[in-house]
Design a protein around this motif. Structure first.
Motif, PDB file in Angstrom:
ATOM      1  N   LYS A   1      38.916  96.307  12.976  1.00 45.04           N
ATOM      2  CA  LYS A   1      38.370  97.072  11.851  1.00 45.04           C
ATOM      3  C   LYS A   1      37.904  98.455  12.280  1.00 45.04           C
ATOM      4  O   LYS A   1      37.847  99.372  11.475  1.00 45.04           O
ATOM      5  N   SER A   2      37.575  98.611  13.574  1.00 42.51           N
ATOM      6  CA  SER A   2      37.029  99.887  14.032  1.00 42.51           C
ATOM      7  C   SER A   2      38.014 100.709  14.865  1.00 42.51           C
ATOM      8  O   SER A   2      37.790 101.888  15.074  1.00 42.51           O
TER       9      SER A   2
ATOM     10  N   ALA B   1      44.354  99.119  17.867  1.00 44.70           N
ATOM     11  CA  ALA B   1      44.091  97.886  18.602  1.00 44.70           C
ATOM     12  C   ALA B   1      43.956  96.703  17.651  1.00 44.70           C
ATOM     13  O   ALA B   1      43.742  96.872  16.452  1.00 44.70           O
ATOM     14  N   GLY B   2      44.100  95.530  18.208  1.00 42.57           N
ATOM     15  CA  GLY B   2      43.904  94.291  17.463  1.00 42.57           C
ATOM     16  C   GLY B   2      43.247  93.263  18.363  1.00 42.57           C
ATOM     17  O   GLY B   2      43.210  93.414  19.593  1.00 42.57           O
ATOM     18  N   ILE B   3      42.748  92.205  17.753  1.00 39.87           N
ATOM     19  CA  ILE B   3      42.051  91.164  18.497  1.00 39.87           C
ATOM     20  C   ILE B   3      42.928  89.919  18.565  1.00 39.87           C
ATOM     21  O   ILE B   3      43.411  89.427  17.538  1.00 39.87           O
ATOM     22  N   VAL B   4      43.122  89.446  19.789  1.00 42.72           N
ATOM     23  CA  VAL B   4      43.878  88.223  20.029  1.00 42.72           C
ATOM     24  C   VAL B   4      42.907  87.169  20.540  1.00 42.72           C
ATOM     25  O   VAL B   4      42.103  87.439  21.432  1.00 42.72           O
TER      26      VAL B   4
ATOM     27  N   LEU C   1      40.430  92.397  23.005  1.00 42.01           N
ATOM     28  CA  LEU C   1      40.833  93.561  22.237  1.00 42.01           C
ATOM     29  C   LEU C   1      42.058  94.144  22.929  1.00 42.01           C
ATOM     30  O   LEU C   1      41.995  94.551  24.089  1.00 42.01           O
ATOM     31  N   MET C   2      43.195  94.146  22.206  1.00 44.18           N
ATOM     32  CA  MET C   2      44.477  94.515  22.794  1.00 44.18           C
ATOM     33  C   MET C   2      45.002  95.806  22.175  1.00 44.18           C
ATOM     34  O   MET C   2      44.890  96.020  20.969  1.00 44.18           O
ATOM     35  N   HIS C   3      45.612  96.624  23.036  1.00 41.09           N
ATOM     36  CA  HIS C   3      46.287  97.831  22.544  1.00 41.09           C
ATOM     37  C   HIS C   3      47.465  97.455  21.658  1.00 41.09           C
ATOM     38  O   HIS C   3      48.140  96.455  21.895  1.00 41.09           O
ATOM     39  N   LYS C   4      47.725  98.280  20.674  1.00 41.59           N
ATOM     40  CA  LYS C   4      48.974  98.194  19.919  1.00 41.59           C
ATOM     41  C   LYS C   4      50.007  99.036  20.646  1.00 41.59           C
ATOM     42  O   LYS C   4      49.647  99.881  21.474  1.00 41.59           O
ATOM     43  N   LYS C   5      51.265  98.806  20.333  1.00 47.69           N
ATOM     44  CA  LYS C   5      52.340  99.582  20.952  1.00 47.69           C
ATOM     45  C   LYS C   5      52.131 101.048  20.655  1.00 47.69           C
ATOM     46  O   LYS C   5      51.838 101.440  19.505  1.00 47.69           O
TER      47      LYS C   5
END
Length: 151
Positions: free
Chosen positions: A114-115, A119-122, A144-148
């Motif tokens: 959300k912030s 990034a996204g949370i896995v 917390l993972m980077h997006k492509k």
């Protein structure tokens, strides 16, 4: 990059990590000493020989760190921003010097951050298993993972 980006994970995917690790006496004593954990169950063979285990057991926090560490190459190497937390940590069986551990990971959930728009949370479920097929450690981890990167 060996690790996967957020979009490359899928709920339900299971990783059988190929790396294994035999835990040594040095691992246990050094980790316990470095973390100032003077629990005799980890560092005093005479004391531990009189317990229900009959020998020293490996420091559970070393086991937790090793379990997560084994997963890094296949999942998060270079693609993680940070660990957000670990929950539901359990150690159903003790680890002894000489035990060899392998690890299985299952992706439990995915959600956009959300912030952080990049990034996204896995959420992962990690399970460590010894050479006898016994589960010795489990935990749920949120990363917390980077997006492509956009080209």
């Amino acid at each position: 990059m060996a690790g996967l980006y957020f979009e490359e994970f899928a709920v339900g995917r299971v990783f059988e990590h190929p790396w294994t690790r035999t835990v040594t006496e040095m691992d246990n004593v050094l980790y316990s000493s470095l973390t100032m954990n003077v629990q005799p169950l980890h560092i005093d063979e005479e004391f531990a020989s009189k317990t229900e285990f009959g020998q020293r057991i490996v420091n559970s926090l070393f086991t937790l760190g090793l379990m997560i560490g084994i997963t890094v190459n296949d999942t998060t190497l270079g693609t993680t921003v940070a660990n957000l937390g670990m929950t539901d940590v359990r150690f159903p069986k003790p680890v002894f010097h000489g035990d060899t551990l392998h690890v299985r990971t299952k992706v439990l959930s995915l959600r956009e951050s959300k912030s952080r728009p990049n990034a996204g949370i896995v959420e992962f479920a990690h399970t460590a298993i010894n050479q006898r097929g016994e589960i010795v450690a489990e935990c749920t981890r949120q990363a917390l993972m980077h997006k492509k990167p956009k080209a």
